[in-house]
Design an enzyme around this catalytic site. Structure first.
Site, PDB file in Angstrom:
ATOM      1  N   ASP A  43      -4.156  -6.269   7.269  1.00  0.00           N
ATOM      2  CA  ASP A  43      -4.717  -6.030   5.947  1.00  0.00           C
ATOM      3  C   ASP A  43      -6.078  -6.673   5.787  1.00  0.00           C
ATOM      4  O   ASP A  43      -6.598  -7.305   6.705  1.00  0.00           O
ATOM      5  CB  ASP A  43      -3.741  -6.519   4.872  1.00  0.00           C
ATOM      6  CG  ASP A  43      -3.881  -5.723   3.592  1.00  0.00           C
ATOM      7  OD1 ASP A  43      -4.701  -6.110   2.755  1.00  0.00           O
ATOM      8  OD2 ASP A  43      -3.176  -4.710   3.445  1.00  0.00           O
TER       9      ASP A  43
ATOM     10  N   ASN B   4      -3.383   8.961 -14.296  1.00  0.00           N
ATOM     11  CA  ASN B   4      -3.889   7.764 -13.630  1.00  0.00           C
ATOM     12  C   ASN B   4      -4.257   8.121 -12.197  1.00  0.00           C
ATOM     13  O   ASN B   4      -3.526   8.838 -11.511  1.00  0.00           O
ATOM     14  CB  ASN B   4      -2.831   6.662 -13.631  1.00  0.00           C
ATOM     15  CG  ASN B   4      -3.329   5.400 -12.945  1.00  0.00           C
ATOM     16  OD1 ASN B   4      -4.085   4.629 -13.520  1.00  0.00           O
ATOM     17  ND2 ASN B   4      -2.920   5.201 -11.695  1.00  0.00           N
TER      18      ASN B   4
ATOM     19  N   ILE C 269      -5.546   4.094  -5.745  1.00  0.00           N
ATOM     20  CA  ILE C 269      -5.564   4.161  -4.282  1.00  0.00           C
ATOM     21  C   ILE C 269      -4.540   3.171  -3.751  1.00  0.00           C
ATOM     22  O   ILE C 269      -4.701   1.958  -3.897  1.00  0.00           O
ATOM     23  CB  ILE C 269      -6.968   3.870  -3.736  1.00  0.00           C
ATOM     24  CG1 ILE C 269      -7.935   4.964  -4.205  1.00  0.00           C
ATOM     25  CG2 ILE C 269      -6.958   3.805  -2.206  1.00  0.00           C
ATOM     26  CD1 ILE C 269      -9.370   4.736  -3.822  1.00  0.00           C
TER      27      ILE C 269
ATOM     28  N   ARG D 233       0.045  -2.012 -11.202  1.00  0.00           N
ATOM     29  CA  ARG D 233      -0.900  -0.908 -11.028  1.00  0.00           C
ATOM     30  C   ARG D 233      -0.444   0.321 -11.816  1.00  0.00           C
ATOM     31  O   ARG D 233       0.737   0.524 -12.091  1.00  0.00           O
ATOM     32  CB  ARG D 233      -1.046  -0.569  -9.545  1.00  0.00           C
ATOM     33  CG  ARG D 233      -1.562  -1.714  -8.687  1.00  0.00           C
ATOM     34  CD  ARG D 233      -3.000  -2.074  -9.011  1.00  0.00           C
ATOM     35  NE  ARG D 233      -3.915  -0.997  -8.699  1.00  0.00           N
ATOM     36  CZ  ARG D 233      -4.463  -0.808  -7.502  1.00  0.00           C
ATOM     37  NH1 ARG D 233      -4.179  -1.637  -6.497  1.00  0.00           N
ATOM     38  NH2 ARG D 233      -5.298   0.191  -7.302  1.00  0.00           N
TER      39      ARG D 233
ATOM     40  N   ARG E  72       3.018   2.263  -1.449  1.00  0.00           N
ATOM     41  CA  ARG E  72       2.892   0.821  -1.695  1.00  0.00           C
ATOM     42  C   ARG E  72       2.007   0.565  -2.917  1.00  0.00           C
ATOM     43  O   ARG E  72       0.814   0.324  -2.824  1.00  0.00           O
ATOM     44  CB  ARG E  72       2.308   0.109  -0.471  1.00  0.00           C
ATOM     45  CG  ARG E  72       2.390  -1.399  -0.595  1.00  0.00           C
ATOM     46  CD  ARG E  72       1.622  -2.124   0.486  1.00  0.00           C
ATOM     47  NE  ARG E  72       1.822  -3.555   0.369  1.00  0.00           N
ATOM     48  CZ  ARG E  72       1.190  -4.335  -0.510  1.00  0.00           C
ATOM     49  NH1 ARG E  72       0.319  -3.804  -1.346  1.00  0.00           N
ATOM     50  NH2 ARG E  72       1.440  -5.628  -0.565  1.00  0.00           N
ATOM     51  N   TRP E  73       2.624   0.622  -4.091  1.00  0.00           N
ATOM     52  CA  TRP E  73       1.877   0.265  -5.300  1.00  0.00           C
ATOM     53  C   TRP E  73       2.480  -0.993  -5.901  1.00  0.00           C
ATOM     54  O   TRP E  73       3.683  -1.157  -5.987  1.00  0.00           O
ATOM     55  CB  TRP E  73       1.824   1.397  -6.307  1.00  0.00           C
ATOM     56  CG  TRP E  73       3.130   2.041  -6.683  1.00  0.00           C
ATOM     57  CD1 TRP E  73       4.367   1.477  -6.759  1.00  0.00           C
ATOM     58  CD2 TRP E  73       3.299   3.421  -7.062  1.00  0.00           C
ATOM     59  NE1 TRP E  73       5.301   2.392  -7.159  1.00  0.00           N
ATOM     60  CE2 TRP E  73       4.677   3.590  -7.363  1.00  0.00           C
ATOM     61  CE3 TRP E  73       2.446   4.499  -7.209  1.00  0.00           C
ATOM     62  CZ2 TRP E  73       5.198   4.816  -7.778  1.00  0.00           C
ATOM     63  CZ3 TRP E  73       2.976   5.701  -7.617  1.00  0.00           C
ATOM     64  CH2 TRP E  73       4.327   5.859  -7.891  1.00  0.00           C
ATOM     65  N   LEU E  74       1.621  -1.918  -6.302  1.00  0.00           N
ATOM     66  CA  LEU E  74       2.068  -3.166  -6.895  1.00  0.00           C
ATOM     67  C   LEU E  74       2.504  -2.925  -8.335  1.00  0.00           C
ATOM     68  O   LEU E  74       2.076  -1.983  -8.988  1.00  0.00           O
ATOM     69  CB  LEU E  74       0.965  -4.216  -6.832  1.00  0.00           C
ATOM     70  CG  LEU E  74       0.462  -4.539  -5.421  1.00  0.00           C
ATOM     71  CD1 LEU E  74      -0.614  -5.610  -5.464  1.00  0.00           C
ATOM     72  CD2 LEU E  74       1.608  -4.980  -4.518  1.00  0.00           C
TER      73      LEU E  74
END
Length: 487
Positions: A287, A172, A175, A194, A189-191
């Protein structure tokens, strides 16, 4: 046009007048953001800061700051050709069986090209020309941007994070922003939904307590970068899609410390692991909403090794109140989304994500309405069809006589065809972007659909209005005498 690596893309952009070299010393802390923001808002070129203050590595910014450069990165000279990319993805997502021998013959070149686009692994690669290990691993040696005054620390923004789940053959690419918290420590910081986070979760379940291998590639070729932000079908890897865009296989190389494959032409690669129990509080950061976000806990990425090309380029961006680079990418990818949606919902005429809507939070759809309640079907279809629209808060649906990219026409339809009680749909307790502080609960909120179509019998008991149009013969007569009127 085909670009072999990021340097080739930079060179071609410079020839086109689409890139400007900045020889003046500029500080990665705040100054680069201010310069890049002004240039992006003016529709200006990509920027190569040759002398970042305190660093020898140049910084590439505003690379995809115009729709034209996004199209160029995908190998298309004309942004209008992005629709063709969307048509290709739509076909690959749901390929139709041939209708006959001639149709099979016509489709064979595309299928053959896909089959031949598996990434090519090489033994040696430019991205491993230099290696930092042990005490040499120090992220402060890279010109990582500190974008806004209220940001807690420098932030890696354009890294392609490479992961693989324990039960998956394909990798995978995602970004995810990464906060620097030490010489060899980053917050990933991955939700939760994802790909990288899902791979990490599956690894924890399959191998409890074991470290999870991760690689982050900075400065890959443009096709690979854009492949990571495009809705590539699950049956196709981002590397394969990048190969289709450039017309040549993506060359990858195995990391020195794990089995993950990274783009061989990357400028910089971070190799390391995530230890299951190591987390840290991330943020706050400015952000794409135009606000500073809340702090949240995410896994810590320990960088064990940094490999790079000789004289590397550091690729970076910032996020802020639209327009920013993610918003421009959203506008460009909008053209890719349209054929994908039309493949599933042929009644859709056009689809638009206004850049002011923070990339994806609002969508306007025009359609050929065929029955009462049809607009609501389209709303739910858009929300559920692609993962990219999971966080779209507002969907406004119009008839096909409205240009969804003309805000004046959209407002006319909204104010003349909508009864708020009848035509507003509210859906509660749905997934919402964690950065959306307007929702009552982090990650969970409501969505609104607005039916701005003409109402059919069954939707209204009143006689519906007829739009005013001038007599065609009169218009032709006025056209003929217009020059004589002196107006």
């Amino acid at each position: 046009m085909i670009y072999h690596d990021l340097r080739d893309f930079v060179a071609q952009l410079e020839k086109m007048g689409e890139l400007k070299r900045i020889a003046t010393e500029v500080d990665p802390r705040l100054e680069m953001t201010e310069i890049a923001d002004r240039v992006l808002r003016a529709g200006g070129p990509a920027l190569l800061f040759e002398h970042p203050k305190g660093h020898r590595v140049p910084v590439l910014a505003n690379l995809f700051g115009t729709v034209k450069r996004v199209a160029l990165g995908m190998g298309e000279d004309d942004p209008a050709r992005l629709r063709e990319v969307g048509k290709l993805l739509a076909y690959l997502k749901e390929p139709e069986p041939p209708k006959g021998l001639r149709d099979a013959w016509d489709k064979w070149p595309v299928l053959k090209q896909v089959l031949n686009m598996a990434p090519k692994e090489v033994r040696s690669a430019p991205c491993q020309e230099m290696v930092w290990e042990g005490k040499d691993v120090d992220l402060s040696r890279l010109p990582i941007q500190h974008c806004w005054p209220g940001d807690v620390a420098p932030l890696i923004t354009w890294g392609l994070t490479v992961t693989r789940g324990p039960h998956k053959k394909r990798q995978n690419l995602g970004i995810y922003r990464q906060q620097v918290i030490g010489p060899n420590k980053l917050i990933m910081r991955w939700l939760a939904h994802r790909g990288g986070a899902l791979d990490f979760r599956e690894h924890q379940q399959a191998h409890p307590g074991e470290a999870f291998p991760v690689a982050v590639a900075l400065g890959a070729d443009p096709a690979t970068i854009l492949g990571a932000v495009t809705p590539v079908p699950d049956t196709l890897s981002e590397y394969q899609f990048a190969g289709l865009l450039r017309g040549a296989k993506t060359e990858v190389v195995r990391c020195l410390g794990n089995t993950l494959q990274v783009p061989a032409s990357s400028e910089i690669v971070l190799e390391g692991v995530i230890h299951p129990e190591e987390t840290a509080l991330e943020g706050p950061y400015g952000d794409h909403t135009g606000y500073y976000n809340e702090q949240e806990t995410f896994p810590v990425f320990t960088v064990e090794r940094i490999t790079m090309r000789r004289d590397p380029i550091y690729h970076s961006t910032y996020t802020g109140k639209p327009p920013d680079e993610p918003a421009i990418l959203g506008v460009a990818l909008n053209e890719v989304f349209v054929p994908l949606l039309q493949k599933q919902f042929p009644e859709i005429v056009d689809f638009y994500l206004p850049p002011e809507g923070c990339s994806y939070r609002m969508a306007v759809v025009s359609m050929k309405k065929a029955y009462p309640g049809h607009a609501k079907r389209v709303m739910f279809g858009v929300w559920s069809f692609l993962r990219q629209f999971m966080y779209t808060k507002f969907i406004l649906v119009t008839d096909d006589d409205v240009d969804v990219r003309d805000w004046k026409e959209v407002m006319w339809a909204l104010t003349t065809r909508v009864d708020p009680a009848r035509d507003t749909l509210l859906v509660e307790n749905t997934p919402i972007d964690y950065l959306d502080f307007a929702s009552p609960v982090s990650g969970l909120g409501s969505k609104m659909g607005i039916d701005a179509t003409n109402k059919w019998p069954g939707e209204t008991q009143r006689e519906w209005g007829t739009p005013i149009t001038m007599d065609a013969a009169v218009k032709a007569r006025v056209d003929a005498i217009w020059q004589d009127l002196g107006l």
